[in-house]
Write a protein that holds these residues in place. Sequence first.
Motif, PDB file in Angstrom:
ATOM      1  N   ARG A 279     193.058  49.632 -15.313  1.00 35.22           N
ATOM      2  CA  ARG A 279     191.081  49.110 -15.060  1.00 35.22           C
ATOM      3  C   ARG A 279     191.351  48.016 -14.974  1.00 35.22           C
ATOM      4  NH1 ARG A 279     187.960  51.789 -18.881  1.00 35.22           N
ATOM      5  NH2 ARG A 279     189.826  52.913 -18.963  1.00 35.22           N
ATOM      6  N   THR A 280     192.091  46.877 -15.473  1.00 33.89           N
ATOM      7  CA  THR A 280     191.865  44.985 -15.160  1.00 33.89           C
ATOM      8  C   THR A 280     191.486  44.866 -13.753  1.00 33.89           C
ATOM      9  OG1 THR A 280     192.562  44.678 -17.414  1.00 33.89           O
ATOM     10  CG2 THR A 280     192.178  43.411 -15.571  1.00 33.89           C
ATOM     11  N   ALA A 281     192.994  45.931 -13.236  1.00 32.94           N
ATOM     12  CA  ALA A 281     193.104  45.818 -11.428  1.00 32.94           C
ATOM     13  C   ALA A 281     192.043  45.890 -10.926  1.00 32.94           C
ATOM     14  CB  ALA A 281     194.664  46.153 -11.208  1.00 32.94           C
ATOM     15  N   LEU A 282     191.130  47.361 -10.965  1.00 31.78           N
ATOM     16  CA  LEU A 282     190.359  48.301 -10.195  1.00 31.78           C
ATOM     17  C   LEU A 282     188.800  46.920 -10.397  1.00 31.78           C
ATOM     18  CD1 LEU A 282     191.128  51.909 -10.505  1.00 31.78           C
ATOM     19  CD2 LEU A 282     190.779  50.432  -8.304  1.00 31.78           C
TER      20      LEU A 282
ATOM     21  N   LEU B 146     188.799  43.756 -11.081  1.00 26.80           N
ATOM     22  CA  LEU B 146     189.392  42.685 -10.431  1.00 26.80           C
ATOM     23  C   LEU B 146     188.750  43.637  -8.759  1.00 26.80           C
ATOM     24  CD1 LEU B 146     192.446  40.693 -12.203  1.00 26.80           C
ATOM     25  CD2 LEU B 146     189.909  40.084 -12.347  1.00 26.80           C
ATOM     26  N   PHE B 147     189.603  43.697  -8.990  1.00 20.13           N
ATOM     27  CA  PHE B 147     188.996  43.793  -7.062  1.00 20.13           C
ATOM     28  C   PHE B 147     187.605  44.602  -7.095  1.00 20.13           C
ATOM     29  CE2 PHE B 147     188.361  47.878  -3.865  1.00 20.13           C
ATOM     30  CZ  PHE B 147     188.663  47.122  -2.935  1.00 20.13           C
ATOM     31  N   MET B 148     187.248  44.735  -7.493  1.00 26.13           N
ATOM     32  CA  MET B 148     185.380  45.271  -7.115  1.00 26.13           C
ATOM     33  C   MET B 148     184.736  44.369  -7.808  1.00 26.13           C
ATOM     34  SD  MET B 148     184.861  48.743  -9.405  1.00 26.13           S
ATOM     35  CE  MET B 148     185.379  50.117  -8.664  1.00 26.13           C
TER      36      MET B 148
ATOM     37  N   VAL C 257     185.986  41.006  -6.549  1.00 25.15           N
ATOM     38  CA  VAL C 257     186.158  40.803  -5.282  1.00 25.15           C
ATOM     39  C   VAL C 257     185.574  41.177  -4.446  1.00 25.15           C
ATOM     40  CG1 VAL C 257     187.737  39.551  -3.551  1.00 25.15           C
ATOM     41  CG2 VAL C 257     188.680  39.166  -5.354  1.00 25.15           C
ATOM     42  N   ALA C 258     185.271  42.565  -4.153  1.00 27.29           N
ATOM     43  CA  ALA C 258     184.702  42.728  -3.714  1.00 27.29           C
ATOM     44  C   ALA C 258     183.286  42.323  -3.608  1.00 27.29           C
ATOM     45  CB  ALA C 258     184.819  44.555  -3.802  1.00 27.29           C
TER      46      ALA C 258
ATOM     47  N   LEU D  67     178.553  46.662  -7.287  1.00 28.75           N
ATOM     48  CA  LEU D  67     180.019  46.127  -7.293  1.00 28.75           C
ATOM     49  C   LEU D  67     180.774  45.321  -9.198  1.00 28.75           C
ATOM     50  CD1 LEU D  67     180.577  46.226  -3.443  1.00 28.75           C
ATOM     51  CD2 LEU D  67     182.283  47.495  -6.015  1.00 28.75           C
TER      52      LEU D  67
ATOM     53  N   ALA E  64     182.653  46.471 -11.803  1.00 32.68           N
ATOM     54  CA  ALA E  64     183.457  45.240 -12.227  1.00 32.68           C
ATOM     55  C   ALA E  64     183.636  44.779 -14.000  1.00 32.68           C
ATOM     56  CB  ALA E  64     183.305  44.296 -11.232  1.00 32.68           C
TER      57      ALA E  64
END
Length: 156
Positions: free
Chosen positions: A116-119, A121-123, A125-126, A143, A147
């Motif tokens: 969940r945290t990785a997703l 963080l990815f969002m 950055v996006a 986004l 996030a």
Amino acid sequence: MTDARPPLLRRVHASARRVRLRFDGAVPEGTALAAFADRLASVEGVLRARVRPSTGSVILDLAQPPDAVLGTLAEAGIARIGDPPKPVPVGQAIQFGLLRADASLGARTSGALDLRTALGLFMLVAAMVQLSRGRIAGPATTLFMSAWSLLAAANR
């Protein structure tokens, strides 16, 4: 005492002149497997029988329709033929895959990061990429909000 019943093979795939079966349970080893393949190849309508010990598969190339040959196998007592197991519902398969991904990520990061945290963080950055492109109202805002909700839920 050994079990005298023939092995149970489940139909995995069938076409007009070929059928793939899979052992349901233990796969015979060595000479027993070779003897089983020879018995399969001796059945009328079977042109060639191949066994794949690594996958537990049996591939039969046929001169007759699969149902006729499989019926002969069962009648001769060489093998019991079963239907393939019902597939796992898609929702359960996805949940299981996500749980495995979460556990794998946690193990690789010594518990410092979860899925969940990785997703989140990815969002994040996006969203920053979209913001840098000047797309503030639509993609960046959406986004950022996604996030934020993922990261906030990860801290509960």
